[in-house]
Enzyme design. Sequence first.
Site, mmCIF file in Angstrom:
data_model
loop_
_atom_site.group_PDB
_atom_site.id
_atom_site.type_symbol
_atom_site.label_atom_id
_atom_site.label_comp_id
_atom_site.label_asym_id
_atom_site.label_seq_id
_atom_site.Cartn_x
_atom_site.Cartn_y
_atom_site.Cartn_z
ATOM 1 C CB CYS A 2 -0.865 0.049 1.238
ATOM 2 S SG CYS A 2 -1.872 -1.388 1.487
ATOM 3 N NE ARG A 27 4.906 1.651 -1.020
ATOM 4 C CZ ARG A 27 5.739 1.796 -0.015
ATOM 5 N NH1 ARG A 27 6.892 2.395 -0.203
ATOM 6 N NH2 ARG A 27 5.439 1.369 1.187
ATOM 7 C CD1 TRP A 75 -0.229 -5.817 -3.247
ATOM 8 C CD2 TRP A 75 -0.255 -6.648 -1.175
ATOM 9 N NE1 TRP A 75 0.281 -7.086 -3.300
ATOM 10 C CE2 TRP A 75 0.288 -7.623 -2.053
ATOM 11 C CE3 TRP A 75 -0.369 -6.970 0.174
ATOM 12 C CZ2 TRP A 75 0.713 -8.872 -1.618
ATOM 13 C CZ3 TRP A 75 0.063 -8.215 0.610
ATOM 14 C CH2 TRP A 75 0.595 -9.153 -0.286
ATOM 15 C CG ASN A 100 0.393 2.094 3.709
ATOM 16 O OD1 ASN A 100 -0.672 2.248 3.110
ATOM 17 N ND2 ASN A 100 1.533 2.624 3.311
ATOM 18 N N GLY A 101 -0.617 -1.306 6.503
ATOM 19 C CA GLY A 101 -0.302 -2.168 7.649
ATOM 20 C C GLY A 101 -1.484 -3.058 7.988
ATOM 21 C CD GLU A 483 17.562 -13.144 -7.609
ATOM 22 O OE1 GLU A 483 17.018 -13.620 -6.598
ATOM 23 O OE2 GLU A 483 17.167 -12.105 -8.159
ATOM 24 C CE LYS A 487 14.210 -11.318 -9.926
ATOM 25 N NZ LYS A 487 14.922 -10.917 -8.773
ATOM 26 C CD GLU A 490 10.621 -11.923 -7.980
ATOM 27 O OE1 GLU A 490 10.464 -11.314 -6.921
ATOM 28 O OE2 GLU A 490 11.610 -11.733 -8.713
ATOM 29 C CG HIS A 506 20.217 -37.023 -2.944
ATOM 30 N ND1 HIS A 506 20.534 -38.216 -2.340
ATOM 31 C CD2 HIS A 506 21.393 -36.461 -3.306
ATOM 32 C CE1 HIS A 506 21.854 -38.361 -2.307
ATOM 33 N NE2 HIS A 506 22.394 -37.303 -2.894
ATOM 34 C CE LYS A 605 11.845 -2.766 -6.087
ATOM 35 N NZ LYS A 605 12.601 -3.885 -6.652
HETATM 36 C C1 F1P Z 1 12.713 -8.245 -0.439
HETATM 37 C C2 F1P Z 1 11.876 -8.727 -1.627
HETATM 38 C C3 F1P Z 1 12.544 -8.408 -2.956
HETATM 39 C C4 F1P Z 1 11.628 -8.774 -4.121
HETATM 40 C C5 F1P Z 1 10.247 -8.138 -3.991
HETATM 41 C C6 F1P Z 1 9.670 -8.374 -2.622
HETATM 42 O O1 F1P Z 1 12.745 -6.868 -0.438
HETATM 43 O O2 F1P Z 1 11.700 -10.122 -1.493
HETATM 44 O O3 F1P Z 1 13.723 -9.112 -3.064
HETATM 45 O O4 F1P Z 1 12.185 -8.368 -5.341
HETATM 46 O O5 F1P Z 1 10.314 -6.791 -4.297
HETATM 47 O O6 F1P Z 1 10.599 -8.087 -1.568
HETATM 48 P P1 F1P Z 1 13.932 -5.992 0.183
HETATM 49 O O7 F1P Z 1 14.003 -6.326 1.646
HETATM 50 O O8 F1P Z 1 15.167 -6.342 -0.549
HETATM 51 O O9 F1P Z 1 13.480 -4.571 -0.054
#
Ligand code: F1P
Length: 610
Positions: A2, A27, A75, A100-101, A483, A487, A490, A506, A605
């Site tokens: 949010c 975000r 969100w 937010n929260g 990683e 990617k 995601e 295994h 984000k």
């Molecule tokens: C951690 C994270 C990112 C991912 C996404 C959600 O965030 O898992 O690696 O790309 O945006 O959050 P941060 O602690 O690195 O900001």
Amino acid sequence: MCGIVGAVAQRDVKDILLEGLRRLEYRGYDSAGIAVVDKKGELNRIRKVGNVAELRDACQGQDLSGATGIAHTRWATHGGVTEQNAHPHVSEGKLVIVHNGIIENHAELRQLLESKGYTFTSDTDTEVMLHQIHEDLKQTGDLLKAVQTTVKKLHGAYGTVVYEVNNPERLIVARSGSPLVIGLGIGENFVASDQFSLQPVTNRFQYLEEGDIAELTREQVRVFDPTGKEVERDQFESDISHESDGKGEYRHHMLKEIHEQPTAIRNTLQDRILELTIVDSVFGEDASALLKKVEHVQIVACGTSYHSGLVARYWLEQYANVSCSVEIASEIRYRKSFVHKNALFVTISQSGETADTLAALRLAKSQGYMTSLAICNVPNSSLVRESDLCFMTKAGAEIGVASTKAFTTQLVGLLMLVAALGQSKGIAANVIKQITNALHSLPSKIEESLALSDEIEKLAEEFADKQHSLFLGRGEQYPIAMEGALKLKEISYIHAEAYAAGELKHGPLALIDADMPIIVVAPNNELLEKLKSNVEEVRARGGILYVFADKHAQFESDETMRVIDVPNTDDIIAPIVYTIPLQLLSYYVAIIKGTDVDQPRNLAKSVTVE
Ligand code: F1P
């Protein structure tokens, strides 16, 4: 997650709020809304499921003039993605809120408020908080006092802005567990979830601390700590240009950020490494004395940042001879973990606001760690402010939800930590020299890797109809495989798993067939022969392989194996260099699949709730 923007000004604030929301889009969110009080004292509110552009369209032709307003991108946590659940929420036409929260005790408060006659129009915990503030306003007669009273009754996390329709020249802002920054103007003041949102209107900022409640009018900002005492909070000027948010010539922020990596890494390195040494103060003024005492490193992070920590474990133990453990923040914070003697607690985070990472840091402070270090991309973020030492990654704003340049610059920061710890422990000068030389060569190696773009774009077509994929690596390339898999899932929504190649037999070998592409990360290092055996195990079972390899590794392309030549590099920086083609692969697969690359479904984000 949010996003909040609020403004109290002398001019119309609608466009400031909408632009602020647009800048918070990265975000992640599912609905958006705005509420402004006009000169006649009328409240006008518009909410929309969908994106900020749709909200902006809905605002066209509506009277949203007015000098005080708040806006929000939601969100969903409590309650589905509907217009009724979108913020701002209004209590009996009198009070307006964005939040937010998560309020954890919302259910019991809701019952009490319903018994007092409040009607709920949404399923949100936010509306519970709003009616509670309204109730406390009736008792105290003042909105600031009401918010101070209400927050004592709340369990959970909030960043919130609330105002009265009949007294709109005053915003009350409260922060606990969810970041908020105040933007200071001349004759106007603002508040937002991050400073990026407010950069078009001010470059002067003030961060609230945990538990702070602030009163914003056009002329002043007053901040009160949790005891109600008025306090001063530091003000600072940001030097980040607000122009830096465009996509430039690129189709997506993610692609731009992938291509920005050579520059981002140059910025991260600048003035921090001399020819053979790491500049002592890069981790903070007292760092060198503290680093000398370190006997163990505990790394904590989430998501992509966690993967950079996993690479660092290999480096720290191999090159600096320091033991290291790495853990996901949401795990370590809820278990009784062992605290090593003279341990350095390292958090890694792009945003510096990730709720679990922040909570783990706060817990660590009570557990007897010697000191804490944040490796972070956002200056003045909560993690940076609350850690003893910090290393800023200087990647520049990262907008794409899938982290790219933040990850590779984190690895650069971690490699500098390895060298700094090694230096302070007196490890051989030639190792330090190897690290610093490798770091110097890194930007140009990344440029060479980026030149693989066209080849990888074509290769991506072979993934378009795939449902599953497997990534393999060994040693410090195993976290790079993880990683790469993250990617791909995601942004292309293809199921991707990563395995340490030695683990294949295994279990995962059972999955191998011609429909499951296997991506192998194969630099020319001491584990190459072992990895080649694993590749053969896959081939023998009909698997189709995509091998990202050093040309000296002598893999040959044929009908079951595509070999992609990755630039030859020093082993130390190979994990960073091999990351690039995997980023490009996921990007181009996502393009073919037509997904929303910069804002993939369901993701955020900045994960400011646990
Ligand atoms: C951690 C994270 C990112 C991912 C996404 C959600 O965030 O898992 O690696 O790309 O945006 O959050 P941060 O602690 O690195 O900001």
